[in-house]
Design a protein around this motif. Structure first.
Motif, PDB file in Angstrom:
ATOM      1  N   ASN A  74      -6.076  -3.172  -1.553  1.00 52.31           N
ATOM      2  CA  ASN A  74      -7.023  -3.266  -1.069  1.00 52.31           C
ATOM      3  C   ASN A  74      -7.352  -1.881   0.215  1.00 52.31           C
ATOM      4  O   ASN A  74      -7.517  -1.605   1.181  1.00 52.31           O
ATOM      5  CB  ASN A  74      -6.737  -4.120   0.299  1.00 52.31           C
ATOM      6  CG  ASN A  74      -7.250  -5.065   0.864  1.00 52.31           C
ATOM      7  OD1 ASN A  74      -8.540  -5.450   0.362  1.00 52.31           O
ATOM      8  ND2 ASN A  74      -6.800  -6.338   0.153  1.00 52.31           N
ATOM      9  N   LYS A  86     -12.314   1.655   1.243  1.00 52.57           N
ATOM     10  CA  LYS A  86     -11.924   0.748   2.391  1.00 52.57           C
ATOM     11  C   LYS A  86     -10.878   0.035   3.226  1.00 52.57           C
ATOM     12  O   LYS A  86     -10.974  -0.082   4.556  1.00 52.57           O
ATOM     13  CB  LYS A  86     -11.258  -1.142   0.933  1.00 52.57           C
ATOM     14  CG  LYS A  86     -12.380  -2.211   1.918  1.00 52.57           C
ATOM     15  CD  LYS A  86     -11.368  -2.993   0.229  1.00 52.57           C
ATOM     16  CE  LYS A  86     -11.684  -4.763   0.934  1.00 52.57           C
ATOM     17  NZ  LYS A  86     -11.699  -5.615   0.146  1.00 52.57           N
ATOM     18  N   LYS A  87      -9.440   1.025   3.213  1.00 52.51           N
ATOM     19  CA  LYS A  87      -8.674   1.769   3.975  1.00 52.51           C
ATOM     20  C   LYS A  87      -8.198   2.088   4.349  1.00 52.51           C
ATOM     21  O   LYS A  87      -7.328   3.538   2.942  1.00 52.51           O
ATOM     22  CB  LYS A  87      -7.543   0.023   4.181  1.00 52.51           C
ATOM     23  CG  LYS A  87      -6.334   0.129   4.888  1.00 52.51           C
ATOM     24  CD  LYS A  87      -5.387  -1.182   4.596  1.00 52.51           C
ATOM     25  CE  LYS A  87      -4.916  -1.093   6.011  1.00 52.51           C
ATOM     26  NZ  LYS A  87      -4.621  -2.757   5.741  1.00 52.51           N
ATOM     27  N   TYR A 113       0.834  -1.661  -0.016  1.00 52.16           N
ATOM     28  CA  TYR A 113      -0.382   0.221   0.272  1.00 52.16           C
ATOM     29  C   TYR A 113       1.013   1.638  -0.331  1.00 52.16           C
ATOM     30  O   TYR A 113       0.399   2.092  -0.345  1.00 52.16           O
ATOM     31  CB  TYR A 113      -1.291  -0.136   1.216  1.00 52.16           C
ATOM     32  CG  TYR A 113      -0.741   0.243   2.695  1.00 52.16           C
ATOM     33  CD1 TYR A 113      -1.380  -0.466   3.703  1.00 52.16           C
ATOM     34  CD2 TYR A 113      -0.107   1.616   2.991  1.00 52.16           C
ATOM     35  CE1 TYR A 113      -1.133  -0.193   5.119  1.00 52.16           C
ATOM     36  CE2 TYR A 113      -0.140   1.900   4.141  1.00 52.16           C
ATOM     37  CZ  TYR A 113       0.078  -0.115   5.361  1.00 52.16           C
ATOM     38  OH  TYR A 113      -0.123   1.025   6.403  1.00 52.16           O
TER      39      TYR A 113
END
Lengths: 116, 116
Positions: free
Chosen positions: A96, A112-113, A48
Motif C-alpha cells: 500500500n 499512496k503512502k 511496509y
DNA sequence: TAGATAGATAGATTTAAATATATCTATTTA
DNA sequence: TAAATAGATATATTTAAATCTATCTATCTA
C-alpha cells in the motif's frame, strides 16, 4: 513444564531479583507481547518496512516520490530486468505504498503512502 | 548502445511523447536516481527498514520500546532459541535502533531511535 | 580461584527472497 | 482485425536470511 522453560525462569529470577513474584512478572511480559502483536496495524507495518528494506525497492519508491513513473521509465535507469522491476513494484503496491493508474498500455505508478 | 537499451528508449519515447528531447529526459531520470542514491542517510534508512521488516524483530523492537529488556526476558516470551534472539537483537543494534547497556552478566537493551 | 552463568560467536542447515528467461494478456493502432 | 507492445505472470536458479546446536568469553559468586 519443559526443562528449557525452567532454565529460562531461573535466569530471569536472578535478573529481576528474588523479591519479585516471578509468575506475575512473566504474565506481565506475555501480556506486553500480546499487546504488541495485536496492535491494529502490526502486520501492515512489518510489511511496509519489509518492502522498503531493500536497496532497489527503496530507490524505486523514492524515485516515484519525486515523480510518478511507469515501468518503462524505471527500466531505463535501473540495472535490473523488466520482470524484476515489475516484481519489486508489485511488492511496494501490495504494501500500500504506491498505486498504479493504468492509462492505455502504460501504467503510471504514484505514491499512496508517505514513509521516510 | 546495447540492443536492450535501444528497446527501452523506444518504449520511453512512446510513453513521454515525440515532442520531448529524449536524451535530456533520460539525463533527468538518471539525475533523479543519483540524487536519491546520494541522499545522506540512504543506506541507513534501508538498513533500519530491513531491520524492522521482520515479524520477530519488529516485535522485539516494540517490546523494548515498552520496557528495556535483557535477552533472558525476551527468551521467556519468544518461541525462539537464545542465539536466534541474540542474532535479531544484534541486527536491531547495528541498525542503531536499540543499544545494550551491560550490567554485570546482564545486558539491558533500550531504544536508541524511535521508529513507528 | 573454581564453578556457574548471561549472552555472544561459529558453523551447518533450512527457508525465503531476488533475479533472470521465457511466455502470456490486455490494449493500441495501422 | 492483425501486428505490435507495456507490463504481468510462470518457472527455474541463485543468493541471502533465519534458525538451530554446539561452543566460547566475560563476569559473578561461593
Amino acid at each position: 513444564m519443559k526443562k528449557k522453560k525452567f532454565e529460562e525462569i531461573k535466569k530471569l529470577i536472578e535478573c529481576i531479583g528474588l523479591n519479585v513474584d516471578v509468575n506475575e512478572y512473566i504474565m506481565g511480559l506475555k501480556k506486553k507481547k500480546e499487546d504488541v502483536l495485536s496492535t491494529v496495524n502490526f502486520k501492515e507495518k512489518v510489511n511496509y518496512h519489509k518492502a522498503l528494506g531493500h536497496k532497489s525497492r527503496y530507490l524505486i519508491y523514492n524515485l516515484i516520490k519525486r515523480k510518478e513513473m511507469c515501468i518503462c521509465e524505471l527500466d531505463v535507469i535501473l540495472d535490473l530486468a523488466q520482470p524484476t522491476i515489475s516484481h519489486h513494484v508489485k511488492i511496494l503496491e501490495h504494501a500500500n505504498l504506491i498505486e498504479g493508474i493504468k492509462s492505455g498500455k502504460f501504467t503510471h505508478y504514484q505514491i499512496k503512502k508517505e514513509i521516510d
